[in-house]
Write an enzyme that holds these catalytic residues in place. Sequence first.
Site, PDB file in Angstrom:
ATOM      1  N   LYS A  18      -3.357   3.548   1.395  1.00 13.16           N
ATOM      2  CA  LYS A  18      -2.025   4.079   1.072  1.00 13.16           C
ATOM      3  C   LYS A  18      -2.121   5.351   0.241  1.00 13.16           C
ATOM      4  CE  LYS A  18      -0.637   0.344  -1.118  1.00 13.16           C
ATOM      5  NZ  LYS A  18      -1.846  -0.514  -1.113  1.00 13.16           N
ATOM      6  N   ARG A  45       6.475  -3.943  -5.097  1.00 12.03           N
ATOM      7  CA  ARG A  45       5.402  -4.903  -4.851  1.00 12.03           C
ATOM      8  C   ARG A  45       5.914  -6.336  -4.921  1.00 12.03           C
ATOM      9  NH1 ARG A  45       0.823  -1.661  -6.483  1.00 12.03           N
ATOM     10  NH2 ARG A  45      -1.151  -2.726  -6.283  1.00 12.03           N
ATOM     11  N   ARG A  70     -14.951   2.735  -3.611  1.00 17.82           N
ATOM     12  CA  ARG A  70     -13.948   3.727  -4.034  1.00 17.82           C
ATOM     13  C   ARG A  70     -14.298   4.363  -5.375  1.00 17.82           C
ATOM     14  NH1 ARG A  70      -7.641   2.221  -3.921  1.00 17.82           N
ATOM     15  NH2 ARG A  70      -8.079   0.707  -5.556  1.00 17.82           N
ATOM     16  N   ARG A 114     -12.801   2.215 -10.695  1.00 16.09           N
ATOM     17  CA  ARG A 114     -11.766   1.467 -11.419  1.00 16.09           C
ATOM     18  C   ARG A 114     -12.285   0.091 -11.786  1.00 16.09           C
ATOM     19  NH1 ARG A 114      -6.448   1.885  -7.791  1.00 16.09           N
ATOM     20  NH2 ARG A 114      -6.447  -0.303  -8.404  1.00 16.09           N
ATOM     21  N   ARG A 170      -6.588  -9.761  -6.642  1.00 10.01           N
ATOM     22  CA  ARG A 170      -5.548  -8.813  -6.200  1.00 10.01           C
ATOM     23  C   ARG A 170      -5.089  -9.120  -4.790  1.00 10.01           C
ATOM     24  NH1 ARG A 170      -8.757  -3.645  -7.036  1.00 10.01           N
ATOM     25  NH2 ARG A 170      -7.049  -2.531  -6.052  1.00 10.01           N
TER      26      ARG A 170
HETATM   27  P1  ADP Z   1      -4.104  -0.959  -5.430  1.00 11.34           P
HETATM   28  O1  ADP Z   1      -3.016  -0.642  -4.451  1.00 11.34           O
HETATM   29  O2  ADP Z   1      -5.413  -0.386  -5.039  1.00 11.34           O
HETATM   30  O3  ADP Z   1      -4.180  -2.403  -5.787  1.00 11.34           O
HETATM   31  P2  ADP Z   1      -2.686   0.407  -7.613  1.00 11.34           P
HETATM   32  O4  ADP Z   1      -3.300   1.591  -8.205  1.00 11.34           O
HETATM   33  O5  ADP Z   1      -1.472   0.580  -6.766  1.00 11.34           O
HETATM   34  O6  ADP Z   1      -3.845  -0.306  -6.818  1.00 11.34           O
HETATM   35  O7  ADP Z   1      -2.327  -0.658  -8.752  1.00 11.34           O
HETATM   36  C1  ADP Z   1      -3.262  -1.078  -9.700  1.00 11.34           C
HETATM   37  C2  ADP Z   1      -2.672  -2.146 -10.610  1.00 11.34           C
HETATM   38  O8  ADP Z   1      -1.518  -1.601 -11.299  1.00 11.34           O
HETATM   39  C3  ADP Z   1      -2.121  -3.388  -9.914  1.00 11.34           C
HETATM   40  O9  ADP Z   1      -3.140  -4.339  -9.681  1.00 11.34           O
HETATM   41  C4  ADP Z   1      -1.084  -3.867 -10.935  1.00 11.34           C
HETATM   42  O10 ADP Z   1      -1.678  -4.514 -12.022  1.00 11.34           O
HETATM   43  C5  ADP Z   1      -0.504  -2.570 -11.444  1.00 11.34           C
HETATM   44  N1  ADP Z   1       0.682  -2.141 -10.658  1.00 11.34           N
HETATM   45  C6  ADP Z   1       0.816  -0.984  -9.942  1.00 11.34           C
HETATM   46  N2  ADP Z   1       2.010  -0.923  -9.332  1.00 11.34           N
HETATM   47  C7  ADP Z   1       2.660  -2.065  -9.663  1.00 11.34           C
HETATM   48  C8  ADP Z   1       3.921  -2.620  -9.333  1.00 11.34           C
HETATM   49  N3  ADP Z   1       4.786  -1.985  -8.533  1.00 11.34           N
HETATM   50  N4  ADP Z   1       4.251  -3.828  -9.855  1.00 11.34           N
HETATM   51  C9  ADP Z   1       3.411  -4.500 -10.660  1.00 11.34           C
HETATM   52  N5  ADP Z   1       2.207  -4.050 -10.998  1.00 11.34           N
HETATM   53  C10 ADP Z   1       1.818  -2.844 -10.518  1.00 11.34           C
END
Ligand code: ADP
Length: 218
Positions: A13, A88, A127, A160, A171
């Site tokens: 994404k 999410r 990554r 990360r 996750r």
């Molecule tokens: P990925 O899509 O690779 O899991 P992101 O960078 O989008 O990673 O998100 C990393 C972390 O940030 C998530 O595991 C969560 O803890 C937090 N996070 C990001 N966006 C949200 C969201 N919309 N709601 C809740 N937690 C979020």
Amino acid sequence: MRIILLGPPGAGKGTQAQLISKRFGMPHISTGDILREAIKNKKPVGLKAKTYMEKGELVPDEVMNKIVTLRLKESDCDMGFILDGYPRTKTQALKLDEALSQIRQKIEFVFYFETSSEIIIERLSGRRICKNCHAVYHIKNMPSRHANVCDKCAGTLYQRPDDKKETIKNRLEIYTQQTKPLIDYYQKQSKLTKVNGDLAAEKLFEVLLEIFAGRKSE
Ligand code: ADP
Ligand code: ZN
């Protein structure tokens, strides 16, 4: 265009969001990047988010809704935006629809990145992210020109902490429980387009461009 990118972590994404953002000059709103930036700058919201993120858990809806509602009010979002990592949960999706309807806007495209689990794990474990500009690389599939140095800004690349094996599993489980139901939510609104997240980045971008072109001429 107002776009949501939906799919498991590692679906690509962020990479597609960067490409769309560059091509159309629209802001790429990555809630993960916003949170990581807040952690780096020791902002209160960063401190709050950190413990959840490290465990691979979701940050509470109220926190996320506030961040995104404020961000969407900024003037660079007037002509459109790409949401990556939000909504999410069902609560977040409802809140987003409500916030947009208040400013007479609505989401036009929701792309669901269908991705196989072997590919997800391979992508996440290789990554690397730029500390400075958040550009995303992969040690095999998309390496930077010089090891651990960002091509765009010469910032240092890092892995990360939540891209470690144990956290990835958590996750993915949370994604299945909390985020996957959104597929149905957007399907009911006739906004969902499934795309193949297993494709190489350039290939998938071509597919997205075709979809934009087709939709616009309708
Ligand atoms: P990925 O899509 O690779 O899991 P992101 O960078 O989008 O990673 O998100 C990393 C972390 O940030 C998530 O595991 C969560 O803890 C937090 N996070 C990001 N966006 C949200 C969201 N919309 N709601 C809740 N937690 C979020
Ligand atoms: Zn960089």
